[in-house]
Structure formats: structure tokens, C-alpha cells
Design a protein around this motif. Structure first.
Motif, PDB file in Angstrom:
ATOM      1  N   SER A 191      86.792  15.456  86.908  1.00  0.00           N
ATOM      2  CA  SER A 191      86.753  16.781  86.269  1.00  0.00           C
ATOM      3  C   SER A 191      85.560  16.893  85.323  1.00  0.00           C
ATOM      4  CB  SER A 191      88.035  17.039  85.478  1.00  0.00           C
ATOM      5  OG  SER A 191      89.138  17.027  86.323  1.00  0.00           O
ATOM      6  N   HIS A 192      85.345  15.838  84.498  1.00  0.00           N
ATOM      7  CA  HIS A 192      84.202  15.912  83.569  1.00  0.00           C
ATOM      8  C   HIS A 192      82.905  16.125  84.357  1.00  0.00           C
ATOM      9  CE1 HIS A 192      85.692  15.492  79.562  1.00  0.00           C
ATOM     10  NE2 HIS A 192      86.320  14.353  79.787  1.00  0.00           N
ATOM     11  N   ILE A 193      82.745  15.405  85.450  1.00  0.00           N
ATOM     12  CA  ILE A 193      81.520  15.573  86.246  1.00  0.00           C
ATOM     13  C   ILE A 193      81.455  17.003  86.789  1.00  0.00           C
ATOM     14  CG2 ILE A 193      80.300  14.839  88.334  1.00  0.00           C
ATOM     15  CD1 ILE A 193      81.517  12.017  87.888  1.00  0.00           C
ATOM     16  N   HIS A 216      91.530  13.336  89.105  1.00  0.00           N
ATOM     17  CA  HIS A 216      91.051  12.288  88.202  1.00  0.00           C
ATOM     18  C   HIS A 216      90.236  12.935  87.073  1.00  0.00           C
ATOM     19  CE1 HIS A 216      89.043   8.688  86.773  1.00  0.00           C
ATOM     20  NE2 HIS A 216      89.875   7.957  87.504  1.00  0.00           N
ATOM     21  N   HIS A 217      90.522  12.523  85.833  1.00  0.00           N
ATOM     22  CA  HIS A 217      89.900  13.173  84.666  1.00  0.00           C
ATOM     23  C   HIS A 217      88.371  13.048  84.646  1.00  0.00           C
ATOM     24  CE1 HIS A 217      89.768  14.777  80.633  1.00  0.00           C
ATOM     25  NE2 HIS A 217      89.212  13.676  80.147  1.00  0.00           N
ATOM     26  N   LEU A 218      87.856  11.908  85.085  1.00  0.00           N
ATOM     27  CA  LEU A 218      86.395  11.742  85.045  1.00  0.00           C
ATOM     28  C   LEU A 218      85.719  12.595  86.107  1.00  0.00           C
ATOM     29  CD1 LEU A 218      85.703   8.017  84.224  1.00  0.00           C
ATOM     30  CD2 LEU A 218      86.232   9.925  82.745  1.00  0.00           C
ATOM     31  N   GLY A 245      83.836  18.874  76.383  1.00  0.00           N
ATOM     32  CA  GLY A 245      85.063  18.153  76.039  1.00  0.00           C
ATOM     33  C   GLY A 245      86.173  18.494  77.035  1.00  0.00           C
ATOM     34  N   ASP A 246      87.384  18.078  76.708  1.00  0.00           N
ATOM     35  CA  ASP A 246      88.484  18.288  77.658  1.00  0.00           C
ATOM     36  C   ASP A 246      88.850  19.767  77.776  1.00  0.00           C
ATOM     37  OD1 ASP A 246      88.454  15.602  77.945  1.00  0.00           O
ATOM     38  OD2 ASP A 246      90.287  15.215  76.804  1.00  0.00           O
ATOM     39  N   ASN A 247      88.997  20.224  79.000  1.00  0.00           N
ATOM     40  CA  ASN A 247      89.373  21.612  79.282  1.00  0.00           C
ATOM     41  C   ASN A 247      89.958  21.635  80.691  1.00  0.00           C
ATOM     42  OD1 ASN A 247      87.177  22.751  81.327  1.00  0.00           O
ATOM     43  ND2 ASN A 247      86.159  21.351  79.899  1.00  0.00           N
TER      44      ASN A 247
HETATM   45 MG   LIG Z   1      87.869  13.631  78.478  1.00  0.00          MG
END
Ligand SMILES: [Mg+2]
Ligand SMILES: Nc1ncnc2c1ncn2[C@@H]1O[C@H](COP(=O)(O)OP(=O)(O)OP(=O)(O)O)[C@@H](O)[C@H]1O
Length: 383
Positions: free
Chosen positions: A138-140, A134-136, A348-350
Motif C-alpha cells: 500500500s505504501h508503494i 500487505h501494508h508495504l 503516512g498511513d491512510n
Molecule cells: Mg505505515
């Protein structure tokens, strides 16, 4: 173990390789943070600058062009290549990879499809377990990346130490604004969420009104440095509990700009910037940024008072790069609890954050996904 991670949820094509030994969370052995071997991000920002925003179809096509070279660069960067038969070019050493991780939700449908189809094909071809992330999450988990090379911003971040549980994560990105409580790894409870726009989207739209370049967040932050944050009084939405709302703030800035340049509310928003001086733009940017930071951190303070056992605050997502947010969060909370931010390059996204999220899924005993059954969902909740 080594994990190849792939991210393509919006307008960045990214691959990374991380290494570490996940220790099952039921074990008493301490969990060492994983090591980042390589991280490659190819951004489409230059393409979308001229449009002032992302065009999903163009983003998907750009991912398609970039994804295999980006993955190859991740192998090269990690030193995981070997000589190939007759060719002089080294090839990716798949024997060294133990698992593949990929962002499967949420994001732009076409963009997600490129990453997930690539990952499931590689998983089947090389017979590697596949983790759909899940992308969020990943952000966490960008806050568990072991190193920060960002010297520009003073934070309480100690790269040798991970956030402690229970924690409160403020996720602030282009598509989301949430407060998530984690009692342990992979345990997520959304305790607050935006009822309309995300704060990152609000940054981007207000930048457009002010005629500042895409993406709006960094442009507003740069313009705000020369502005007076108290010049324009903007409203704080009175939303109950721990939820947020940003659409009213967006309209409030629009109306304030129209009033400032003395035009009716029917005046087209895309023409307003021509009527604003550089100083007025800076003052609007600074006033908006101060208000956005206050809205976010007032809710975080409320959450902290509701959950007094909180041991860490973890700020995540693209807007976590914002210097005003970082400095104000530190000033408000670091005497109460530890405050974490990702390194700027991981805000940011990575894909590095995708790899780390997969690492902690494996440590928690979460099973891989069947690559033949991997579904993408443009939107879905983290828990
Ligand atoms: Mg993002
Ligand atoms: N320094 C900054 N200050 C404020 N906002 C910023 C800054 N840098 C980037 N942003 C904002 O962060 C957002 C991009 O973050 P991110 O890449 O996490 O979003 P996304 O992946 O598009 O959305 P999501 O993660 O919700 O799916 C954009 O709205 C951008 O304007």
C-alpha cells in the motif's frame, strides 16, 4: 468499480473509496489510474503525544471506537449514501460498492484485528469480495494515487503519469527500511533491508533524546530547519550489499549528545534534553537528518547502478514526507530516472493507498481472499 478500503495497522483509523476500471494486465489496453472518491483518516497522535509513543492496547481500543464512523464518513465523502426508511440520517449505499480491501499485515496485532474483523464482517454481510492487502505494498502504491494537492514541495511528480517499470522503491517508514525492485505490478523483490532498526523508528527515538515531541520525524525536520547539518559528524554504517543499519546511528547521536553536555555514558537518556539548548537540539536534528538521508540515498544510488534498466524511483512510507530526503533525492537522481513521492497526505498511513493497491491486484488477476479464512500476521514479507 468502487472499492471500499480500510486501514488500521498502527495508530491511524482510515477508510477510503476509490473508483476505476481495472484492466487485466495481460490486455494491451492502457490502465487508467483510479480516482479517489473519499479518504478519511482519524489519527491517534494526540493520544500518544503524552506517552511519547504508541501503546498497542490503547491503539486497538481507539480503532474500535473510530472504525464504523470513519467508514460511514468515507461513504458520505464519496456521495455514496441513500435515504434510509424512517430515519432522517442517510445510510451507506452498499449497492455501489464492488469490493472491500483491508490491511492484513504487517502491523500491531490488536490494531490489525479491528480492521480485518470489520472488513471480513462487512464482506460477509454485504456479499462483497475481500482483498487482504500487505501494508508495504500500500505504501508503494500511494505513488499511484492520481492527484497531489501538496504545493509546498517541488517534485518531478506528474499526477497524470504513473511510475514506470522496472522500478526501485525505497520504502522508509516507522517499521521498515527496504529497497524493493518491481519489474511489473505486483511483482516485488526485496533487494535491501534493514538489519536492525527502521529509519522512522530512528527518527522517533532520536527525537526523544532531543526532547522533541512525538512523532519524531516531523519534529526533527522542523527543528533541523534552524540547525547546522555539518555541526556534528555522525558515522555512516558500512553494511554490505544493499542492506541498512540504523541502530549504530541512534547510539552515535546519544553518545554525541552526552559528550556535548559533558555527562558520562551512564547518564539517563531521558534527562539529556534538559541540558541541551534550542540551538544544540537544532544542530543535532539537522546533522542526524543529513546523515539519515545520505545513508538511504547512497544505498539507493548503489541499487540504481546494479539495476541500470530502472525507469522510476518510487519513495514510499511515512519518512517519504521528509523534505530533505525529497529534495536530495531529486537533486541526485532526477537527471537519471523519474523520481516519485506520494502526496504528503498519503505518505503516512491512510486507506486510499490500500484501495489503489487492491485496484492493481484486481487488474493483475489476483483472486480475493475467503473472508472466513482471512488471517492476520503481525509481520510478514511483501513477497
Ligand atoms: Mg505505515
Ligand atoms: N517529515 C518527516 N520526516 C521524517 N520522518 C517522518 C516525517 N513524517 C513522518 N515521519 C516518520 O514516519 C514514520 C511513520 O510512518 P508510517 O506511518 O508509514 O509508519 P508505520 O505505519 O508506523 O510503520 P510501517 O509502515 O513500517 O508499518 C514515523 O517514524 C515518523 O516519525
Amino acid at each position: 468499480m468502487k472499492i471500499l478500503a480500510i486501514e488500521s495497522s498502527c495508530d491511524e483509523t482510515a477508510a477510503a473509496i476509490i473508483a476505476g476500471e481495472p484492466v487485466n494486465s495481460t490486455s494491451s489496453a492502457p490502465q487508467a489510474m483510479p480516482e479517489l472518491l473519499s479518504s478519511v483518516v482519524v489519527s491517534q497522535i494526540d493520544i500518544f503525544k503524552s506517552y511519547g509513543g504508541v501503546i498497542p492496547e490503547v491503539a486497538a481500543r481507539s480503532h474500535l471506537e473510530a472504525i464504523l464512523p470513519v467508514i460511514h464518513q468515507a461513504f458520505v465523502g464519496a456521495g455514496l449514501t441513500k435515504k434510509s426508511g424512517n430515519s432522517s440520517a442517510p445510510e451507506d449505499d452498499w449497492d455501489q460498492i464492488d469490493a472491500i480491501a483491508v490491511t492484513h499485515t504487517p502491523g500491531l496485532l490488536g490494531s490489525l484485528l479491528i480492521g480485518t474483523l470489520t472488513a471480513r464482517t462487512l464482506s460477509i454481510l454485504h456479499d462483497k469480495p475481500l482483498y487482504a492487502i500487505h501494508h508495504l505494498k500500500s505504501h508503494i502504491y500511494a505513488n499511484w494515487l492520481p492527484s497531489t494537492d501538496d504545493k509546498t514541495i517541488e517534485t518531478s511528480y506528474d499526477s497524470t503519469k504513473a511510475p514506470e517499470f522496472p522500478l526501485l522503491s525505497l520504502v522508509v517508514s516507522g517499521g521498515h527500511t527496504q529497497i524493493i525492485r518491481m519489474s511489473e505490478h505486483n511483482n516485488f523483490e526485496i533487494i535491501g533491508t534493514t538489519l536492525d532498526d527502521a529509519v522512522g523508528e530512528c527518527y522517533d527515538k532520536i527525537a526523544k533524546i532531543l526532547g522533541l515531541p512525538y512523532p519524531g520525524g516531523p519534529s526533527i525536520a522542523a527543528a533541523a530547519k534552524n540547525g547546522n547539518p555539518d555541526k556534528y559528524k555522525l558515522p555512516i554504517p558500512q553494511i554490505k550489499d544493499l542492506d541498512f543499519s540504523f541502530s549504530g546511528l541512534k547510539t552515535a547521536v546519544l553518545r554525541a549528545v552526552q559528550k556535548e553536555v559533558n555527562v558520562p555514558i551512564s547518564y539517563p537518556s531521558y534527562k539529556l534534553a534538559e541540558l541541551l539548548s534550542t540551538q544544540q537540539k537544532a544542530d543535532f536534528a539537522a546533522s542526524f537528518q543529513k546523515t539519515a538521508t545520505k545513508i538511504l540515498l547512497d544505498k539507493l544510488a548503489k541499487a540504481l547502478s546494479q539495476y541500470p534498466d530502472t525507469r522510476s524511483i518510487v519513495i514510499a512510507g511515512g519518512v517519504s514526507a521528509n523534505e530533505d530526503l525529497r529534495n536530495t533525492a531529486l537533486a541526485r537522481f532526477s537527471n537519471k530516472t523519474k523520481v516519485f513521492f506520494p502526496a504528503l497526505k498519503f505518505a503516512g498511513d491512510n486507506a486510499a493507498m490500500v484501495g489503489v493497491a487492491a485496484f492493481y491486484e484486481i487488474a493483475s488477476g489476483i483472486k480475493p481472499t475467503d473472508p472466513y479464512k482471512l488471517n492476520i500476521m503481525p509481520r510478514s514479507e511483501i513477497c
